[in-house]
Design an enzyme around this catalytic site. Structure first.
Site, PDB file in Angstrom:
ATOM      1  N   THR A 123       0.819  -1.214   0.000  1.00 60.93           N
ATOM      2  CA  THR A 123       0.000   0.000   0.000  1.00 60.93           C
ATOM      3  C   THR A 123       0.854   1.266   0.000  1.00 60.93           C
ATOM      4  O   THR A 123       2.078   1.208   0.159  1.00 60.93           O
ATOM      5  CB  THR A 123      -0.938   0.041   1.228  1.00 60.93           C
ATOM      6  OG1 THR A 123      -0.144   0.271   2.400  1.00 60.93           O
ATOM      7  CG2 THR A 123      -1.714  -1.255   1.364  1.00 60.93           C
ATOM      8  N   CYS A 124       0.201   2.399  -0.147  1.00 58.61           N
ATOM      9  CA  CYS A 124       0.900   3.684  -0.255  1.00 58.61           C
ATOM     10  C   CYS A 124       1.205   4.305   1.100  1.00 58.61           C
ATOM     11  O   CYS A 124       1.579   5.474   1.178  1.00 58.61           O
ATOM     12  CB  CYS A 124       0.062   4.642  -1.096  1.00 58.61           C
ATOM     13  SG  CYS A 124      -0.286   3.971  -2.732  1.00 58.61           S
ATOM     14  N   ASP A 125       1.005   3.542   2.193  1.00 57.29           N
ATOM     15  CA  ASP A 125       1.232   4.053   3.540  1.00 57.29           C
ATOM     16  C   ASP A 125       2.671   3.780   3.964  1.00 57.29           C
ATOM     17  O   ASP A 125       3.160   2.655   3.820  1.00 57.29           O
ATOM     18  CB  ASP A 125       0.257   3.341   4.491  1.00 57.29           C
ATOM     19  CG  ASP A 125       0.208   4.010   5.852  1.00 57.29           C
ATOM     20  OD1 ASP A 125       1.279   4.291   6.414  1.00 57.29           O
ATOM     21  OD2 ASP A 125      -0.913   4.249   6.344  1.00 57.29           O
TER      22      ASP A 125
END
Ligand SMILES: *Cc1c(COP(=O)(O)O)cnc(C)c1O
Length: 377
Positions: free
Chosen positions: A313-315
């Site tokens: 994910t982009c986290d």
């Protein structure tokens, strides 16, 4: 094509783990902590095997009833509850509650008169991979006062309990909890009927050695014997309850994932998988649980090197292992399978509903080693 990522859960291993737990602690009522893995097949298996269940919400209550647990084998273990929770439990025939606060005792007295109350002690959870750090429980003096408050309000002051902290690697944690319970009995001035030993029984990971169940059981038996005579009260031989979560389901699960990207950043090799913190690997937070990894497409002796292991994910938090030394084959490439072993607990139940559009982790149930897998949610 099987979907990736997925949790492959072998029910035969759940059965084996349940039997091992019963063998190690035959005197304790085994109350499965549902949150570890609430899959309907796991609950149905444990209900049929005669286990009890420890639940924390109306959702878990409904799941347990659907799975066939009789209400008499259900207890509400969460000390943090709403009036609606207590009403739902009572309506379903659940009459055992854990508490650790005066306001909660008063709530139970109002909505569940006559119910059996277990007061949770604040355990010294040193040695736990995921300590509660003071979130739950009271001192022995406060526990005695809550038992008296419950009795005076028309509840049954039925038990004392503690949870030594999940993935507890020090058997002394149970000794300390039992000593605290004996002190609470002394202050209360009467022997309560039940002692709840909590969960925390550790499972095997790459994070370091853990004591086996028989070692924990020996510590528990020793402490019970040492505290069987309570000053001013007399002999105390409570009925025992234990609330294993991960010990019953972790070993049954293999989380199967796939490599998405391999690249070098600042001199380190980064491997990005299609599973991360938000699809079930929440217990990698703080790198507290380090799973054993397997790469089935590569021979066991294949040359390996250190990696930073990251989720898709982009986290920025979605990095599984950055500080822990994790090694994977040097020729690992996109599409290769990476398996997380001992991953049956606290994975599927922690997966987000769809962060970044990625679906929750699906579970594939296996009943025997050579069964055809069937996919369920
Ligand atoms: C989560 C929980 C358990 C289970 O803990 P494990 O470490 O998985 O055995 C038991 N009791 C309570 C009250 C819990 O919250």
């Amino acid at each position: 094509m099987a979907t990736s990522p997925r949790l492959e859960l072998d029910l035969a291993v759940v059965t084996r783990s349940y039997r091992a737990f019963r063998d190690a602690l035959p005197d304790a009522e085994p109350a499965y902590a549902v949150k570890a893995n609430p899959h309907p097949d796991v609950l149905a298996l444990l209900a049929a095997a005669g286990a009890s269940a420890d639940l924390a919400s109306v959702g878990e209550l409904d799941a347990c009833l659907r799975a066939g647990f009789p209400p008499a084998r259900l207890s509400w273990g969460n000390p943090v509850k709403k009036a609606a929770d207590v009403r739902a439990a009572v309506a379903a025939g659940v009459h055992r509650f854990t508490t650790d606060a005066a306001a909660d005792v008063d709530l139970l007295a109002r909505l569940a008169p006559g119910a059996a109350v277990t007061v949770r002690l604040g355990a010294d959870d040193t040695g736990s991979a995921t300590p509660f750090a003071g979130k739950f429980g009271v001192t022995p003096d406060e526990a005695a006062a809550l038992l008296a408050r419950a009795r005076d309000a028309g509840l049954r002051p039925h038990g004392l309990g503690f949870h030594p902290g999940s993935q507890q690697t020090d058997p002394d944690a149970w000794r300390r909890g039992i000593a605290a319970a004996a002190r609470a009995v002394e202050r209360f001035g009467a022997p309560v009927a039940e002692l709840d030993l909590g969960g925390g029984f550790p499972t095997v990971h790459a994070s370091g050695p853990v004591p086996d169940l028989s070692t924990c059981a020996r510590a528990i038996r020793g402490a019970l014997a040492a505290h069987a005579e309570v000053p001013g009260v007399g002999t105390w031989r409570p009925a025992l309850v234990a609330e294993p979560g991960r010990a019953l389901v972790a070993e049954a699960g293999v989380l199967v994932s796939e490599v998405v990207l391999v690249t070098a950043r600042a001199g380190r090799r980064w491997v990005y998988l299609d599973v991360g913190r938000y699809q079930g690997l929440a217990e990698t937070e703080g790198e507290m649980i380090v799973y054993r990894l397997r790469t089935p497409g590569h021979p066991p002796g294949a040359a390996s090197g250190p990696v930073v292991l990251a989720g898709p994910t982009c986290d920025g938090d979605d990095v599984l292992y950055r500080d822990t030394e994790v090694r994977l084959p040097l020729d690992l490439a996109p599409g290769d399978v990476v398996e997380f072993l001992g991953a049956g607990a606290y994975t599927s139940s922690y997966a987000s509903v769809g962060f970044n559009g990625l679906p929750p982790l699906p579970t594939v149930i296996r009943r025997t080693p050579d069964d055809t897998p069937e996919e369920t949610d």
